[in-house]
Write a protein that holds these residues in place. Sequence first.
Motif, PDB file in Angstrom:
ATOM      1  N   ALA A 149       0.834  -1.201   0.000  1.00 57.43           N
ATOM      2  CA  ALA A 149       0.000   0.000   0.000  1.00 57.43           C
ATOM      3  C   ALA A 149       0.871   1.254   0.000  1.00 57.43           C
ATOM      4  N   ARG A 150       1.920   1.248   0.793  1.00 54.65           N
ATOM      5  CA  ARG A 150       2.797   2.431   0.838  1.00 54.65           C
ATOM      6  C   ARG A 150       3.476   2.665  -0.501  1.00 54.65           C
ATOM      7  N   ARG A 151       3.757   1.593  -1.213  1.00 53.15           N
ATOM      8  CA  ARG A 151       4.435   1.745  -2.497  1.00 53.15           C
ATOM      9  C   ARG A 151       3.479   2.217  -3.597  1.00 53.15           C
ATOM     10  N   TYR A 152       2.261   1.735  -3.579  1.00 51.39           N
ATOM     11  CA  TYR A 152       1.392   1.961  -4.737  1.00 51.39           C
ATOM     12  C   TYR A 152       0.183   2.866  -4.498  1.00 51.39           C
ATOM     13  N   VAL A 153      -0.279   2.984  -3.285  1.00 44.24           N
ATOM     14  CA  VAL A 153      -1.533   3.713  -3.066  1.00 44.24           C
ATOM     15  C   VAL A 153      -1.232   5.145  -2.637  1.00 44.24           C
ATOM     16  N   LYS A 154      -1.717   6.067  -3.428  1.00 48.48           N
ATOM     17  CA  LYS A 154      -1.584   7.488  -3.106  1.00 48.48           C
ATOM     18  C   LYS A 154      -2.968   8.119  -3.195  1.00 48.48           C
ATOM     19  N   ARG A 155      -3.179   9.123  -2.373  1.00 48.01           N
ATOM     20  CA  ARG A 155      -4.512   9.722  -2.325  1.00 48.01           C
ATOM     21  C   ARG A 155      -4.914  10.332  -3.673  1.00 48.01           C
ATOM     22  N   ASP A 156      -3.950  10.967  -4.370  1.00 46.70           N
ATOM     23  CA  ASP A 156      -4.344  11.733  -5.557  1.00 46.70           C
ATOM     24  C   ASP A 156      -4.896  10.861  -6.675  1.00 46.70           C
ATOM     25  N   LYS A 157      -4.522   9.614  -6.723  1.00 44.71           N
ATOM     26  CA  LYS A 157      -5.020   8.760  -7.798  1.00 44.71           C
ATOM     27  C   LYS A 157      -5.007   7.301  -7.355  1.00 44.71           C
ATOM     28  N   ILE A 158      -6.176   6.734  -7.289  1.00 44.20           N
ATOM     29  CA  ILE A 158      -6.274   5.326  -6.908  1.00 44.20           C
ATOM     30  C   ILE A 158      -6.763   4.545  -8.117  1.00 44.20           C
ATOM     31  N   THR A 159      -5.962   3.629  -8.584  1.00 43.17           N
ATOM     32  CA  THR A 159      -6.334   2.856  -9.774  1.00 43.17           C
ATOM     33  C   THR A 159      -6.610   1.405  -9.388  1.00 43.17           C
ATOM     34  N   PRO A 160      -7.393   0.711 -10.223  1.00 43.91           N
ATOM     35  CA  PRO A 160      -7.631  -0.706  -9.932  1.00 43.91           C
ATOM     36  C   PRO A 160      -6.334  -1.501  -9.842  1.00 43.91           C
ATOM     37  N   GLY A 161      -5.343  -1.144 -10.649  1.00 44.82           N
ATOM     38  CA  GLY A 161      -4.078  -1.873 -10.625  1.00 44.82           C
ATOM     39  C   GLY A 161      -3.370  -1.755  -9.292  1.00 44.82           C
ATOM     40  N   MET A 162      -3.478  -0.557  -8.686  1.00 42.33           N
ATOM     41  CA  MET A 162      -2.865  -0.373  -7.367  1.00 42.33           C
ATOM     42  C   MET A 162      -3.555  -1.263  -6.342  1.00 42.33           C
ATOM     43  N   LEU A 163      -4.873  -1.211  -6.386  1.00 33.80           N
ATOM     44  CA  LEU A 163      -5.617  -2.003  -5.404  1.00 33.80           C
ATOM     45  C   LEU A 163      -5.437  -3.495  -5.658  1.00 33.80           C
ATOM     46  N   ASN A 164      -5.340  -3.867  -6.931  1.00 33.83           N
ATOM     47  CA  ASN A 164      -5.136  -5.282  -7.226  1.00 33.83           C
ATOM     48  C   ASN A 164      -3.814  -5.780  -6.658  1.00 33.83           C
ATOM     49  N   ARG A 165      -2.803  -4.910  -6.673  1.00 27.10           N
ATOM     50  CA  ARG A 165      -1.511  -5.331  -6.107  1.00 27.10           C
ATOM     51  C   ARG A 165      -1.635  -5.587  -4.602  1.00 27.10           C
ATOM     52  N   VAL A 166      -2.457  -4.780  -3.946  1.00 22.95           N
ATOM     53  CA  VAL A 166      -2.658  -5.007  -2.514  1.00 22.95           C
ATOM     54  C   VAL A 166      -3.308  -6.376  -2.298  1.00 22.95           C
ATOM     55  N   GLU A 167      -4.255  -6.724  -3.153  1.00 23.66           N
ATOM     56  CA  GLU A 167      -4.868  -8.054  -3.056  1.00 23.66           C
ATOM     57  C   GLU A 167      -3.881  -9.142  -3.469  1.00 23.66           C
ATOM     58  N   ALA A 168      -3.096  -8.846  -4.498  1.00 26.10           N
ATOM     59  CA  ALA A 168      -2.208  -9.870  -5.056  1.00 26.10           C
ATOM     60  C   ALA A 168      -1.159 -10.324  -4.053  1.00 26.10           C
ATOM     61  N   VAL A 169      -0.731  -9.409  -3.198  1.00 27.87           N
ATOM     62  CA  VAL A 169       0.279  -9.827  -2.217  1.00 27.87           C
ATOM     63  C   VAL A 169      -0.340 -10.798  -1.214  1.00 27.87           C
TER      64      VAL A 169
END
Lengths: 157, 476
Positions: free
Chosen positions: B418-438
Motif C-alpha cells: 500500500a505504501r508503495r502503490y496507493v496514493k490519495r491523488d489517484k487510486i487505480t484498480p491496478g494499485m488495489l489489485n496489487r494489494v490483493e495480489a500480495v
Amino acid sequence: MDRTLVIAYGNPLRSDDGVAWQAAEELKRILPSPAHVICVHQLTPELAELASGSDLVIFVDAASEGHPGSVLCQRLSPESGKFHFSHHLTPQEVLVMCDRLYCAKPRAFLVSIAGKCFDHGEQFTPAAMIAIPRVLSVVRRAIEGGFPAAFEDGAAC
Amino acid sequence: MAERKTIVIDPVTRIEGHSKITIHLDEQGQVEDARFHVTQFRGFEKFCEGRPFSEMPSLMARICGICPVSHLIASAKACDALLAVKIPPTAEKLRRIFGLAQVVQSHALSLFHLSAPDLLLGMDADPAKSNLFGLLEKDPQLARDGIALRKFGQQIIERLGGKRIHPAWVVPGGVSDPLRPEDRDEILKAIPEALTIAVRSIAWFKGTMEPFREEIACFGNFPSLFMGTIKEDGGLTFYDGKIRLVDATGQVVAEGLDPRRYFDFLGEKVESWSYLKSAFYKPKGFSDGMYRVGPLARLNVSDRCGTPRADQELAEFHELQRTAILSSFHYHQARLIEILYSIERLEQLLNDPEILDKHVRALARPNSLEGVGAAEAPRGTLFHHYKIDEQGLIRWCNLIIATGQNNLAMNRSVLQVARRYVKRDKITPGMLNRVEAVIRAYDPCLSCSTHALGQMALQLQLLSPQGAVLDEVVRS
C-alpha cells in the motif's frame, strides 16, 4: 449412442439444495450404461475436461427461486459473456471452458428443481421429493431424443 | 486540513474465504497503516468438544474443501498419539501419498486459477478480465495445464479416499483400506504427463518474472523468520520431521524442535479487528517473532528436496538471493517446485515394494489423554492438539493453522504494498489489485484458520462521518 454426462450439483447437507444428488442416485439406477452420472458440491474447471468427452451434458441443480417442487428445463450454450471465477462456475461457464480449452461443444441442458428449505439438514421437503420423478422423466427423454419437445426453453415441466 | 481517509477493499477476491483490507491514509494522503481483516468465523475448536476422539479426523476434514487431507492427517496423527501407537509403515507411506496429492492439487488451484491471471495478464489488467476466463483467452495451454495438475492430484485422493472432497480414509492408527494394485498402476501411468506439465510450468513462471521486478521488491520483501518441518538430513518433508527456523540472513535460529511441543516455542495473539489469530515465535516475542510458513518458508529452511529434478530447481531457487529469499512474490515459484517434488516423490512411494501391504492400521484404545499431530499443509505447518477424558471424549482442542502463522507477515506485506502503490491523488484498480495480489501470494485459507471461540473480543463502534467514535460496545 450419445455419450451422456449428468452432473448433479448442490450441497447435500443443506436440505433441498442436495436434491439433485438424490435424483442422481435414481438416474444411476435407471439410465443405460453409456450415461455417466456424477455428484459434486459445486461446478469447477475440471468438469470442463470431463464434459468435453461427452455429446450431451445435463446439469441437475436445486433452485431457490420458483414454486417449490417445480422443475425448470433450459437449453444451454457456451455463450460469451461476463464471467467471473472465484470458487465455482455456472453451467454456461463450464461449457465456455469446454469450448475454448478443448474445442468441444456438447449439447447441454440445465434441469432445475425449485426447493423450499435450504437450512442445515439432510432431509428433503415433500415438494422437492415429489419433483424427482419429473426430473428422471425429463432427463430420460433428453437422452432418448434431444431436448424434450413438449417443453419450451425455460418452461416449467 | 485534509481529512484522514480509509480505503476499503471488500471482499478480497481470488482467495479461500472472506476478508477485507483497509488502508488508512493520513491528512497528507500518505498510507499510515493497512490491515488484513478476516471477517468470517468457523468455531471448530469449540463445537468439537464432547465428541468422541475417533470422530475427529472426519470432523476436522470438514474445515476445508481445498486441503481436507492436511486436516485429516494432522488430526489422525493427534489421535495416533492418544492411542499411543506406532502406525504400520505402509499406512505411513499411504498417508504421505495422500498428502502429496493434495499439495499438487491445492498448489495448482492457487497458482493457475487464482494468481496466474495477475501473472499472465499483468497487475494492471482490467479486473473484469483478470480471472480464469481471461487466462484461458490469453494462454489456453496454461489453463489446461492447471486443470490437468488439479485433476491429477484429485484423482489420487479419490482413488485412495473414495472421494475428492472430505474423504475419511485416514483414521486413528493408520488408514482404513490398503492401496489396490490397479489404483497404484493407474496413478503411476499418470505421472509422466504430470511431470512434463510441472517442468513446463516452472519454465513458464521463470520466464514471466522480469516484468515484476517492482512487485518482487515490495511484495512482502522484508526480514522475518521462516519456519518449516525438515527431515533429519535437512530435506523437504510434508509428513513428519523436526521444526527448523531460519532468519532473514538464512542462518538457523532454531532446529530440532519437536512439533509435538509447539506450545514451548509458538505463541498466539488475538487482535480486536480480525477473527484470525496471529502466531509468533515465543523467544523473540510478539511482533519481533513474526515468521512465515508455507512453500517459501519450507524451501528457505530445507537444504534439499531429495528428488532429482526438484533439487535442481531448488538449487536455482536458492540462487535468487544469498540470504533467505525474502520476497513473498517468490511463494509462487516455491509452489511450483513443491508440485514437481510431490510428483517425483509420489512415484518413489508408489514404487516402494511395501506399498501394497495389507496391514495398514494399528488398533488400540486410548492410552493417553493428550495428543498433538503436526504436518506440513500446502500453506504451511499445521498443528492439531487434543485433550480427552477417560471416556475418550474431546475436552479441549487447539488448532494452529498456517494462515494464522502468516498473519503478521500478511499484514506487514499489505502495508508495504500500500505504501508503495496507493496514493490519495489517484487510486487505480491496478494499485488495489496489487494489494490483493500480495495476499494471494500467501494463498491464505481463511476457512481453515478462524476457530478460536471464547477468546475473540467483539468490538462494535458507531462512527461519525468524520470517523469520531460516537459509541462503543466491547465484549471481551
